[in-house]
Write an enzyme that holds these catalytic residues in place. Sequence first.
Site, PDB file in Angstrom:
ATOM      1  N   ASP A  97       0.794  -1.235   0.000  1.00 50.96           N
ATOM      2  CA  ASP A  97       0.000   0.000   0.000  1.00 50.96           C
ATOM      3  C   ASP A  97       0.823   1.281   0.000  1.00 50.96           C
ATOM      4  O   ASP A  97       0.431   2.289  -0.566  1.00 50.96           O
ATOM      5  CB  ASP A  97      -0.942   0.008   1.224  1.00 50.96           C
ATOM      6  CG  ASP A  97      -0.200  -0.253   2.541  1.00 50.96           C
ATOM      7  OD1 ASP A  97       1.031  -0.394   2.509  1.00 50.96           O
ATOM      8  OD2 ASP A  97      -0.858  -0.322   3.597  1.00 50.96           O
ATOM      9  N   HIS A  98       2.018   1.244   0.584  1.00 50.87           N
ATOM     10  CA  HIS A  98       2.751   2.499   0.776  1.00 50.87           C
ATOM     11  C   HIS A  98       3.504   2.981  -0.467  1.00 50.87           C
ATOM     12  O   HIS A  98       3.868   4.145  -0.546  1.00 50.87           O
ATOM     13  CB  HIS A  98       3.754   2.358   1.926  1.00 50.87           C
ATOM     14  CG  HIS A  98       3.126   2.492   3.281  1.00 50.87           C
ATOM     15  ND1 HIS A  98       2.169   1.627   3.743  1.00 50.87           N
ATOM     16  CD2 HIS A  98       3.323   3.396   4.276  1.00 50.87           C
ATOM     17  CE1 HIS A  98       1.809   1.994   4.966  1.00 50.87           C
ATOM     18  NE2 HIS A  98       2.496   3.059   5.311  1.00 50.87           N
ATOM     19  N   ASP A 162       3.422  -1.093  11.587  1.00 44.29           N
ATOM     20  CA  ASP A 162       2.931   0.218  11.198  1.00 44.29           C
ATOM     21  C   ASP A 162       2.286   0.830  12.431  1.00 44.29           C
ATOM     22  O   ASP A 162       1.564   0.150  13.160  1.00 44.29           O
ATOM     23  CB  ASP A 162       1.907   0.104  10.070  1.00 44.29           C
ATOM     24  CG  ASP A 162       1.614   1.466   9.486  1.00 44.29           C
ATOM     25  OD1 ASP A 162       2.219   1.811   8.452  1.00 44.29           O
ATOM     26  OD2 ASP A 162       0.807   2.215  10.075  1.00 44.29           O
ATOM     27  N   ARG A 450      -1.680  12.336  10.090  1.00 44.56           N
ATOM     28  CA  ARG A 450      -0.370  12.966  10.300  1.00 44.56           C
ATOM     29  C   ARG A 450      -0.301  14.289   9.576  1.00 44.56           C
ATOM     30  O   ARG A 450      -0.797  14.409   8.456  1.00 44.56           O
ATOM     31  CB  ARG A 450       0.732  12.051   9.732  1.00 44.56           C
ATOM     32  CG  ARG A 450       0.848  10.726  10.444  1.00 44.56           C
ATOM     33  CD  ARG A 450       2.172  10.647  11.176  1.00 44.56           C
ATOM     34  NE  ARG A 450       2.066   9.756  12.297  1.00 44.56           N
ATOM     35  CZ  ARG A 450       2.526   8.500  12.304  1.00 44.56           C
ATOM     36  NH1 ARG A 450       3.126   8.023  11.235  1.00 44.56           N
ATOM     37  NH2 ARG A 450       2.405   7.769  13.370  1.00 44.56           N
ATOM     38  N   SER A 645       6.227   7.273  13.027  1.00 44.27           N
ATOM     39  CA  SER A 645       6.221   5.976  12.356  1.00 44.27           C
ATOM     40  C   SER A 645       6.878   4.861  13.158  1.00 44.27           C
ATOM     41  O   SER A 645       7.697   5.092  14.043  1.00 44.27           O
ATOM     42  CB  SER A 645       6.963   6.141  11.031  1.00 44.27           C
ATOM     43  OG  SER A 645       7.351   4.905  10.515  1.00 44.27           O
ATOM     44  N   ARG A 647       8.784   2.806  11.551  1.00 43.71           N
ATOM     45  CA  ARG A 647       9.909   2.394  10.691  1.00 43.71           C
ATOM     46  C   ARG A 647      11.195   2.200  11.500  1.00 43.71           C
ATOM     47  O   ARG A 647      11.711   3.124  12.109  1.00 43.71           O
ATOM     48  CB  ARG A 647      10.101   3.390   9.541  1.00 43.71           C
ATOM     49  CG  ARG A 647      10.453   4.796   9.946  1.00 43.71           C
ATOM     50  CD  ARG A 647      10.376   5.769   8.764  1.00 43.71           C
ATOM     51  NE  ARG A 647       9.004   6.112   8.448  1.00 43.71           N
ATOM     52  CZ  ARG A 647       8.588   7.326   8.088  1.00 43.71           C
ATOM     53  NH1 ARG A 647       9.438   8.318   7.940  1.00 43.71           N
ATOM     54  NH2 ARG A 647       7.316   7.559   7.833  1.00 43.71           N
TER      55      ARG A 647
HETATM   56  C1  MIC Z   1       3.095   6.512   8.619  1.00 47.58           C
HETATM   57  O1  MIC Z   1       1.890   6.722   8.647  1.00 47.58           O
HETATM   58  O2  MIC Z   1       3.942   7.316   9.038  1.00 47.58           O
HETATM   59  C2  MIC Z   1       3.579   5.212   8.012  1.00 47.58           C
HETATM   60  C3  MIC Z   1       4.244   5.540   6.760  1.00 47.58           C
HETATM   61  O3  MIC Z   1       2.474   4.380   7.740  1.00 47.58           O
HETATM   62  C4  MIC Z   1       4.524   4.548   9.013  1.00 47.58           C
HETATM   63  C5  MIC Z   1       5.180   3.332   8.513  1.00 47.58           C
HETATM   64  C6  MIC Z   1       6.359   3.579   7.611  1.00 47.58           C
HETATM   65  O4  MIC Z   1       7.141   4.485   7.846  1.00 47.58           O
HETATM   66  O5  MIC Z   1       6.516   2.805   6.658  1.00 47.58           O
HETATM   67  C7  MIC Z   1       3.867   4.235  10.346  1.00 47.58           C
HETATM   68  O6  MIC Z   1       2.898   4.859  10.701  1.00 47.58           O
HETATM   69  O7  MIC Z   1       4.387   3.383  11.085  1.00 47.58           O
HETATM   70 FE1  SF4 Z   2      -0.694   4.729   5.013  1.00 45.68          FE
HETATM   71 FE2  SF4 Z   2       0.390   5.433   7.362  1.00 45.68          FE
HETATM   72 FE3  SF4 Z   2      -1.050   7.168   5.913  1.00 45.68          FE
HETATM   73 FE4  SF4 Z   2      -2.248   5.168   7.070  1.00 45.68          FE
HETATM   74  S1  SF4 Z   2      -1.180   6.833   8.097  1.00 45.68           S
HETATM   75  S2  SF4 Z   2      -2.600   5.873   4.968  1.00 45.68           S
HETATM   76  S3  SF4 Z   2      -0.736   3.543   6.898  1.00 45.68           S
HETATM   77  S4  SF4 Z   2       0.903   6.260   5.349  1.00 45.68           S
END
Ligand code: MIC
Ligand code: SF4
Length: 757
Positions: A97-98, A162, A450, A645, A647
């Site tokens: 998805d990302h 995630d 976010r 995140s 990550r």
């Molecule tokens: C996010 O919303 O910041 C992400 C991208 O989904 C991350 C995961 C990632 O960095 O791949 C998260 O929320 O953990």
């Molecule tokens: Fe994707 Fe993270 Fe955004 Fe949700 S918050 S849509 S998992 S990047």
Amino acid sequence: MIDGVELIQKTYSTMKERHEAARKAFGRPLTLTEKILAAHMPLPVDEDGKALVRKKSYANLFPDRVALQDATAQMALLQFMQAGKKEVAVPSTVHCDHLISAQKGAKPDLLRAIDENQEVYDFLQTVSQKYGLGFWKPGAGIIHQVVLENYAFPGGMMIGTDSHTPNAGGLGMVAIGIGGADAVDVMAGFPLNLRWPGVIGVKLTGTLSGFAAAKDVILKLMGILTVKGGTNHIVEFFGPGAASISATGKGTIANMGAEHGATTSVFAYDASMERYLRATNRGAWADLANAHKAELAADPEVYADPSKFYDQVVEIDLSSLDPHLVGPHTPDLAHPVQTMKDTVAKEGWPAEITSALIGSCTNSSYEDVSRAASLADAALKAGLKAKVPFLITPGSETIHLTIQRDGQMATFDKAGGSVLANACGPCIGQWDREDVKKGVKNAIVTSFNRNFRGRQDSNPETLAFIGSPEQVTAMAFSGRLDFDPRRDSIKTPDGKDFKFPAPSGDELPKQGFLVDKDGLIRPPADGSKVSVAVDPKSKRIALLAPFTAWDGKDITGARVLMKAKGKCTTDHISAAGKWLTFRGHLDNIANNTFIGATNAFSDKIGEGKSLLDGSTKSYPDVARGYKAAGVPWIAVGDENYGEGSSREHAAMQPRHLGGKAILVRSFARIHESNLKKQGMLPLTFANPADYDKVKEDDLVDIVGLAALAPGQQLTVKLTHADGTSDSFPVNHTMSGEQIEYFKAGSALNLVAKQQKS
Ligand code: MIC
Ligand code: SF4
């Protein structure tokens, strides 16, 4: 490996007995959090009947499932490959998805992503086949929506690589975001070692009406708890208002709990969950849950006297809740929309917005889309169109197919909106934005979760605000940041004043969901013959080399690579957007290390001084210089370091570039745990004011490592350039086991060692 209804049966079969044992151990009634955790650990008492878990101590938990998304799965599965296991020990899935970026619309964007990311998708698919993981193809949907539709169940426990994994709390699951190395433990059959959380109770009274949406509950709570108020707590919602919110609305609230730092958020089982389970073809699960209702809620004594059992109780009256916007740059700057007129003027924010975006994993349920479409429909009938680019991200192919059938998509289309692929897209910076140039100040609104600086479009001058899909849709038509749809009207082409009616929409599709049948590739019964190809010349995937073990000595003569000023999120430590390309290649992605961090000595972003030659360079370059010269280094940060995140790249990259310790005022939970797993020392100032003692030219010693023990302080000694020195105590939260990770060089080194012996 058992899955589906049998997995639920298994979890439910011992639940009552474990709750009883936990009640005895704690000597009191249990919160829902405690019940679910107790149901996922070896009996929570020792032979003498004493409680094995205490607040702040570590518990070993056995989750029911694991979910991984493509951007974090690469590193997680590269590590799993090193663990020497034949297959995963619990049902696990990978979700693509990302990596899909938003450019031209759903179809072309998906085709381009498949083409551009072929190598990564092939890797993930073959690893999944080999080790027995389900593989959800690109386009099938965003991990959290797909999990809610297919896997989440009341009283269950899951982990996901995630941070928004808590979304499944909307279906009564304790769902925890973790780093890849933690997921590897669970997939390898080991427990999840989790700090036993405190519990915050949020009592909801009244019912939502008008423009107030489930999203506003969490936006309001963000203002109350702030970005660190939930840290090391599970937030448990209860009260009559909770039952009045749909399961997907609950999912929204639980999802964005990641933003206040909670370990997760959870709701008790109720009729809304039953409706959702039945609508998603899981009637047998609902029957089972109905037969275990008492186990899927806190004990009645808890609800009768919440302040006696919760560490903190917050009350929100849904009947008087105002729609909110939060932002810019942080999700805890909450504004009731009626105050925006004054605030926009006072702060000098642009009064006009440049884009409105709805959807994402947080807000893309059928109900969200229907309520947003009801507003778009009313505006269309009055002759209006969206004033600014209006982008809609469905959460899954199931939602996409259903809203196509039921007409909401056509409404968005007529209103000038664009429906994007079922993926993260703009939410994670995968947004090829052409309408606003980098560096130009502008405001956007989203229904995402976010809004860190630069998050959506890599433009530090974009002010991003978050609201409900309903609020964002209304703003798309008005084009204004200070628009309150309950108060303001919009001029129609024929000169009339149009006022939005209150949004309305079905919680669930009347004709049922059109289910995505092609999204999942199941693993073969025996994957041992599948070979996982990694091209040694690949720029995107590289097999991992183990980190070196601790040399048994104190750290001496280290440099301060970076001292961050203010917010230092995982986005600042390891940026996303275009860097997502390298999530499977540690050395390549390390080139983004700290490029978003603000240098506390110069206020510059992403660069610092190399003490090798006095030159100023980007942080990764300075770090590579130190590594080549054999100079150890540390990084210093402020409060809630590593917010955001899951990550683990944000922990692995500094480690790969020769970092030894991260010394901060406080850590976000997942990041602190990731650092421990990768053999980095996560340290906090015992006296927060000592942060100010760290100077750019210091030499740093970390003393006392030979006696490293749980709860034992270490000493940091700074030798300043003028010959003076400072020395102060620092804390850590490493358990005995986590200290072993540090000594072995990483948790994985330890697993590999145990596997060999
Ligand atoms: C996010 O919303 O910041 C992400 C991208 O989904 C991350 C995961 C990632 O960095 O791949 C998260 O929320 O953990
Ligand atoms: Fe994707 Fe993270 Fe955004 Fe949700 S918050 S849509 S998992 S990047």
